[in-house]
Design an enzyme around this catalytic site. Structure first.
Site, mmCIF file in Angstrom:
data_model
loop_
_atom_site.group_PDB
_atom_site.id
_atom_site.type_symbol
_atom_site.label_atom_id
_atom_site.label_comp_id
_atom_site.label_asym_id
_atom_site.label_seq_id
_atom_site.Cartn_x
_atom_site.Cartn_y
_atom_site.Cartn_z
ATOM 1 N N ARG A 294 0.778 -1.333 -0.010
ATOM 2 C CA ARG A 294 -0.012 0.161 0.012
ATOM 3 C C ARG A 294 0.875 1.439 -0.128
ATOM 4 O O ARG A 294 0.566 2.355 -0.652
ATOM 5 C CB ARG A 294 -0.930 0.118 1.317
ATOM 6 N N ILE B 87 -7.136 7.452 -1.275
ATOM 7 C CA ILE B 87 -7.108 5.968 -1.052
ATOM 8 C C ILE B 87 -7.946 5.514 -0.065
ATOM 9 O O ILE B 87 -7.688 6.109 0.898
ATOM 10 C CB ILE B 87 -5.441 5.492 -1.234
ATOM 11 N N SER B 88 -8.865 4.773 -0.286
ATOM 12 C CA SER B 88 -9.701 4.349 0.843
ATOM 13 C C SER B 88 -8.887 3.694 2.089
ATOM 14 O O SER B 88 -7.655 2.996 1.720
ATOM 15 C CB SER B 88 -10.904 3.484 0.242
ATOM 16 N N GLN B 89 -9.621 3.939 3.044
ATOM 17 C CA GLN B 89 -8.767 3.308 4.345
ATOM 18 C C GLN B 89 -8.819 1.624 3.917
ATOM 19 O O GLN B 89 -9.792 1.071 3.460
ATOM 20 C CB GLN B 89 -9.551 3.447 5.637
#
Length: 218
Positions: A33, A59-61
């Site tokens: 990530r 960017i999503s959790q």
């Protein structure tokens, strides 16, 4: 920074929060990530939070990525459409689980960055398309699963139409401030809808979702 240890801690947190699909956990353990976030955000790469990636997008959790991918109930042979490529992270996670991923991004700068990163990391079963994701990709349909990584006021009709028999569609639907994560499943000629949880996402921009004219002013 020891990203490997940070990534293991992230996986432990996902398990604690209820993620059970081993394939999802394994995929997220494999995908770096930190490579998908700006350099000045990398110390937070494995914290359970959304992070800015430019162009007003995030960017999503990790938990939300895991929850949505798990909700798709994927099979190894599945062909998946993602709407809202963003950094390319969710597509990379999906690519570790399924046969083929098509991901669409309307912001050219983000799409080009995602292409370069996906190629550099050696993910060969992802194709990034630049365009209006709310239109889907009719030339490549139908899809076994569709993941929408931004919030729409409704489920775009083209996405419903491009869902294969027994296909699953996961999408945040609602207003500007809050949405509900829905899962739709095609059963014959009907779509069965389930409400999964309350969420908050950036808006899905396109002809079948929010537009500059439709999107509420700040």
């Amino acid at each position: 920074m020891d990203f490997a240890n940070e990534r293991r801690a992230m996986i432990d947190l996902l398990v604690q929060r209820g993620i059970r699909d081993r394939r999802v956990l394994d995929a997220m353990a494999q995908v770096p990530r930190h490579a998908f976030v700006p350099e000045n955000e990398r110390s937070f790469a494995y914290s359970d939070q959304a992070l800015p990636i430019g162009e007003g997008q995030t960017i999503s959790q990790p938990y939300m990525v895991a929850l949505m991918v798990e909700a798709l109930q994927l099979a190894p042979t599945d062909r998946v459409l993602e709407v809202g490529a963003g950094s390319g992270y969710a597509a990379a996670v999906l690519s570790r689980i399924v046969a083929k991923v098509h991901t669409v991004e309307c912001r050219e700068a983000l799409a080009e960055r995602a292409v370069a990163l996906i190629q550099a990391l050696g993910y060969t079963n992802i194709t990034v398309h630049i365009g209006d994701g709310t239109q889907g990709l009719p030339d490549y349909a139908p899809f076994d699963a569709i993941l929408v990584s931004a919030a729409s006021p409704w489920v775009p009709a083209p996405l419903r139409e491009q869902l294969a028999s027994s296909g699953r569609l996961v999408i945040p639907v609602g207003g500007r401030q809050a949405q509900i994560l829905l899962r739709l499943r095609r059963e014959g000629d009907t779509l069965r809808t389930e409400r999964l949880c309350d969420v908050r996402f950036v808006p899905l921009i396109g002809g079948h979702a929010w537009t500059a004219e439709r999107y509420p002013e700040r």
